[in-house]
Design a protein around this motif. Structure first.
Motif, PDB file in Angstrom:
ATOM      1  N   UNK A  31       0.747  -1.275   0.150  1.00 11.00           N
ATOM      2  CA  UNK A  31      -0.056   0.135  -0.178  1.00 11.00           C
ATOM      3  C   UNK A  31       0.788   1.138   0.063  1.00 11.00           C
ATOM      4  N   UNK A  32       0.215   2.344  -0.398  1.00  9.39           N
ATOM      5  CA  UNK A  32       0.922   3.461  -0.396  1.00  9.39           C
ATOM      6  C   UNK A  32       0.083   4.578  -0.509  1.00  9.39           C
ATOM      7  N   UNK A  33       0.544   5.672   0.138  1.00 10.04           N
ATOM      8  CA  UNK A  33      -0.247   6.954   0.345  1.00 10.04           C
ATOM      9  C   UNK A  33       0.441   8.297   0.205  1.00 10.04           C
ATOM     10  N   UNK A  34      -0.055   9.099  -0.265  1.00  8.32           N
ATOM     11  CA  UNK A  34       0.684  10.720  -0.205  1.00  8.32           C
ATOM     12  C   UNK A  34       0.033  11.561  -1.359  1.00  8.32           C
ATOM     13  N   UNK A  35       0.992  12.404  -2.014  1.00  4.05           N
ATOM     14  CA  UNK A  35       0.484  13.211  -3.137  1.00  4.05           C
ATOM     15  C   UNK A  35      -0.042  12.462  -4.293  1.00  4.05           C
ATOM     16  N   UNK A  36       0.323  11.435  -4.521  1.00  5.14           N
ATOM     17  CA  UNK A  36      -0.115  10.821  -5.680  1.00  5.14           C
ATOM     18  C   UNK A  36      -1.405  10.063  -5.474  1.00  5.14           C
ATOM     19  N   UNK A  37      -1.949  10.010  -4.053  1.00  7.93           N
ATOM     20  CA  UNK A  37      -3.161   9.239  -3.838  1.00  7.93           C
ATOM     21  C   UNK A  37      -2.949   7.914  -2.983  1.00  7.93           C
ATOM     22  N   UNK A  38      -3.813   7.353  -2.634  1.00  5.63           N
ATOM     23  CA  UNK A  38      -3.743   6.078  -2.051  1.00  5.63           C
ATOM     24  C   UNK A  38      -4.109   5.224  -2.883  1.00  5.63           C
ATOM     25  N   UNK A  74       6.531   7.580  -3.306  1.00  4.23           N
ATOM     26  CA  UNK A  74       7.705   7.387  -2.904  1.00  4.23           C
ATOM     27  C   UNK A  74       8.015   6.751  -1.590  1.00  4.23           C
ATOM     28  N   UNK A  75       6.906   6.106  -1.137  1.00  2.00           N
ATOM     29  CA  UNK A  75       6.894   5.431   0.067  1.00  2.00           C
ATOM     30  C   UNK A  75       5.573   4.050  -0.064  1.00  2.00           C
ATOM     31  N   UNK A  76       5.829   3.249   0.869  1.00  2.05           N
ATOM     32  CA  UNK A  76       4.976   1.793   0.698  1.00  2.05           C
ATOM     33  C   UNK A  76       5.107   1.225   1.861  1.00  2.05           C
ATOM     34  N   UNK A  77       4.073   0.260   2.131  1.00  2.00           N
ATOM     35  CA  UNK A  77       3.922  -0.523   3.378  1.00  2.00           C
ATOM     36  C   UNK A  77       3.775  -2.000   2.667  1.00  2.00           C
ATOM     37  N   UNK A  78       4.581  -3.034   3.085  1.00  2.00           N
ATOM     38  CA  UNK A  78       4.441  -4.266   2.380  1.00  2.00           C
ATOM     39  C   UNK A  78       3.591  -4.936   3.891  1.00  2.00           C
ATOM     40  N   UNK A  79       2.460  -5.406   3.516  1.00  2.00           N
ATOM     41  CA  UNK A  79       1.490  -5.802   4.554  1.00  2.00           C
ATOM     42  C   UNK A  79       1.509  -7.406   4.317  1.00  2.00           C
ATOM     43  N   UNK A  80       2.149  -8.345   5.097  1.00  3.88           N
ATOM     44  CA  UNK A  80       2.207  -9.731   5.080  1.00  3.88           C
ATOM     45  C   UNK A  80       0.951 -10.287   5.369  1.00  3.88           C
TER      46      UNK A  80
END
Length: 169
Positions: A31-38, A74-80
């Motif tokens: 997942x990612x969130x920021x200026x580019x959207x969720x 430019x960010x993300x979370x790897x949710x296992x």
């Protein structure tokens, strides 16, 4: 003497995909969130690189609907995912609209603001430090800036084009 093991087969798209289906892999919702959207997508192409600094590789198809947002953020979370979360994997892996994907879970955040899925067995909150194009995908080098794990729950494995819940023993 010639037998099947000693006669090389042509590498085709189908033969490659069929052989790769034989490799079991943990299932992740990235997942990612920021200026580019969720945005978010399902991935099995996630791998540890080093623990100093803690870094993962995440592979992302440049044609994926999540690609523009992930790159812009430019960010993300790897949710296992845990053993019982195959449904959320299917939601994030299909053509479900992005807003509906996030309706399928309960979310919070760690350091980067990327969505963290409640109930996942591990969360790797990352900054993307490098991108390299390989064929249809970008290989993302992701430095882990925060981590949370729940070692009590069984994990979810994808093998032979099917989900399998792992049970500790």
């Amino acid at each position: 003497m010639t037998d099947a093991l000693h006669t090389p087969a042509a590498v085709t798209l189908t033969s490659f995909r069929d052989a790769m289906a034989r490799l079991g892999a943990a299932v992740h919702v990235v997942t990612s969130d920021g200026p580019g959207g969720r945005a978010g997508f399902t991935a099995t192409a996630v791998c540890s690189v080093t623990d100093s600094p803690p870094t993962l590789i995440v592979c992302l198809n440049r044609n994926a609907s999540a690609y523009p947002a992930v790159v812009a953020n430019g960010v993300l979370c790897v949710n296992t995912l845990a053993g019982g979360q195959a449904g959320i994997s299917n939601t994030f892996g299909g053509k479900t609209p992005m807003a509906e994907r996030f309706a399928a879970g309960t979310w919070s955040t760690l350091e980067t603001g990327a969505p963290v899925l409640e109930g996942a067995i591990a969360h790797f909150d990352c900054q993307i430090t490098e991108r390299t194009a390989v064929g249809t995908h970008d290989v993302l080098l992701c430095q882990v800036v925060a981590i949370h794990s729940d070692t009590a729950a069984p994990g979810l494995l994808y093998l032979d084009r099917a989900y399998h819940a792992l049970h500790g023993g």
